[in-house]
Design a protein around this motif. Structure first.
Motif, PDB file in Angstrom:
ATOM      1  N   TYR A  32       0.483  -1.215  -0.216  1.00  0.00           N
ATOM      2  CA  TYR A  32      -0.028  -0.229  -0.416  1.00  0.00           C
ATOM      3  C   TYR A  32       0.896   1.231   0.222  1.00  0.00           C
ATOM      4  O   TYR A  32       2.273   1.405   0.075  1.00  0.00           O
ATOM      5  CB  TYR A  32      -1.104  -0.420   1.022  1.00  0.00           C
ATOM      6  CG  TYR A  32      -1.755  -1.253   1.279  1.00  0.00           C
ATOM      7  CD1 TYR A  32      -3.454  -0.868   0.341  1.00  0.00           C
ATOM      8  CD2 TYR A  32      -1.642  -2.067   1.682  1.00  0.00           C
ATOM      9  CE1 TYR A  32      -4.261  -2.126   0.782  1.00  0.00           C
ATOM     10  CE2 TYR A  32      -2.653  -3.162   2.179  1.00  0.00           C
ATOM     11  CZ  TYR A  32      -2.906  -3.438   0.918  1.00  0.00           C
ATOM     12  OH  TYR A  32      -4.579  -4.309   1.568  1.00  0.00           O
ATOM     13  N   GLU A  33       0.164   2.182   0.379  1.00  0.00           N
ATOM     14  CA  GLU A  33       1.179   3.938   0.084  1.00  0.00           C
ATOM     15  C   GLU A  33       2.026   3.415   1.257  1.00  0.00           C
ATOM     16  O   GLU A  33       2.877   4.462   0.749  1.00  0.00           O
ATOM     17  CB  GLU A  33       0.198   4.663  -0.475  1.00  0.00           C
ATOM     18  CG  GLU A  33      -0.253   5.164  -2.080  1.00  0.00           C
ATOM     19  CD  GLU A  33      -1.407   5.713  -2.330  1.00  0.00           C
ATOM     20  OE1 GLU A  33      -1.636   6.791  -0.977  1.00  0.00           O
ATOM     21  OE2 GLU A  33      -1.910   5.800  -2.835  1.00  0.00           O
ATOM     22  N   GLN A  36       5.210   1.443   0.820  1.00  0.00           N
ATOM     23  CA  GLN A  36       5.544   2.275  -0.431  1.00  0.00           C
ATOM     24  C   GLN A  36       6.573   4.365  -0.356  1.00  0.00           C
ATOM     25  O   GLN A  36       7.994   3.893  -0.133  1.00  0.00           O
ATOM     26  CB  GLN A  36       4.756   2.797  -1.542  1.00  0.00           C
ATOM     27  CG  GLN A  36       4.389   1.565  -2.552  1.00  0.00           C
ATOM     28  CD  GLN A  36       3.074   1.650  -3.027  1.00  0.00           C
ATOM     29  OE1 GLN A  36       3.041   3.033  -3.393  1.00  0.00           O
ATOM     30  NE2 GLN A  36       2.147   1.069  -3.453  1.00  0.00           N
TER      31      GLN A  36
END
Length: 269
Positions: A32-33, A36
């Protein structure tokens, strides 16, 4: 804060997750962001972190190959994370077609991913379990997955032990496995070292506190104390690069690695 209080109940998109971070660094898509973003901040401090993730993966698969070539048919992959090919079972079964793998993770969401990706795969079962509850884990491996500890087994604990806090007694994991491993077994593991770049350690403490990716960096001497009583396969407890070949670059994140055989343990209380 005890790591036991960080056991995830489901997806938390606000905190980085160790398995998803690793998946992202390996080029996977199951992240998920928030994972990341944390990974990118690590890469700013230590651009070779992605390289180290691949070194760790190569060590894991090399340990599987080593064990399979030794004739081992039972594999326990502790902290297996989100499956990414080549997987443990693929390497093991290429050498030993009858090899069986139990893929273990303590994160329910990772477990769902594993079930979805590995369901129906010959010789592979997944288990939701926590290596910090080592007695329970060993009992379940015997009873539910029919692991025969009277026969050689390969235990893989790669990228896991630095997520076990001091008050959760990581040495007991080694102790209990040593008690049950039959002659001919092997145990392969990695552990983050305090010889890691200081800036990387500071960044990880800032970014990952109270997440499943919160880590403890330990000195080589402390890690070596965990494995007293085991016999070390050459080259012993060294940087993971030394297991993989000549002329590999050093990395800012230092992972220690070893492959062990069961010996005798006489730990003082």
């Amino acid at each position: 804060m005890s790591e036991a209080k960080r056991v995830p109940v489901g997806v938390d998109p606000t905190k980085p997750n160790a398995a998803r971070l690793y998946n992202y660094l390996l080029g996977g898509k199951d992240n998920y962001e928030v994972d990341q973003a944390a990974a990118q901040r690590m890469l700013l401090v230590a651009p070779d972190t992605r390289t180290q993730a691949w070194f760790s993966r190569k060590f894991l698969l090399g340990a599987v190959k080593f064990a399979a070539e030794e004739g081992i048919l039972q594999f326990i992959d502790v902290g297996a994370g989100i499956p990414i090919s080549p997987n443990v079972h693929e390497v093991a079964q290429e050498i030993q077609p009858a090899a069986r793998v139990v893929s273990i993770d303590y994160d329910p969401v990772v477990h769902v991913h594993s079930n979805a990706l590995l369901s129906g795969t010959k010789g592979v079962t997944t288990m939701l379990a926590d290596v910090r509850r080592i007695d329970e884990l060993i009992a379940r491996l015997r009873d539910e997955e029919q692991i025969d500890f009277a026969q050689p087994v390969a235990i893989l604990i790669v990228g896991v032990l630095h997520f076990v806090m001091d008050d959760e007694h990581p040495e007991q994991i080694f102790d209990r496995f040593l008690e049950v491993m039959a002659p001919g077994s092997v145990l392969a593991f990695t552990h983050a070292s305090t010889t890691t770049q200081d800036e990387f350690i500071a960044q990880s403490k800032t970014d990952l506190v109270r997440s499943s990716a919160q880590a403890v960096f330990r000195t080589p001497d402390v890690v070596a104390s965990f494995i007293e009583g085991y016999e070390q396969v050459e080259p012993g407890l060294v940087k993971v690069q030394e297991w993989l070949g000549d002329d590999l670059p050093d990395t800012n994140l230092v992972l220690l690695a070893a492959i062990l055989r069961p010996g005798r343990r006489d730990r003082q209380p």
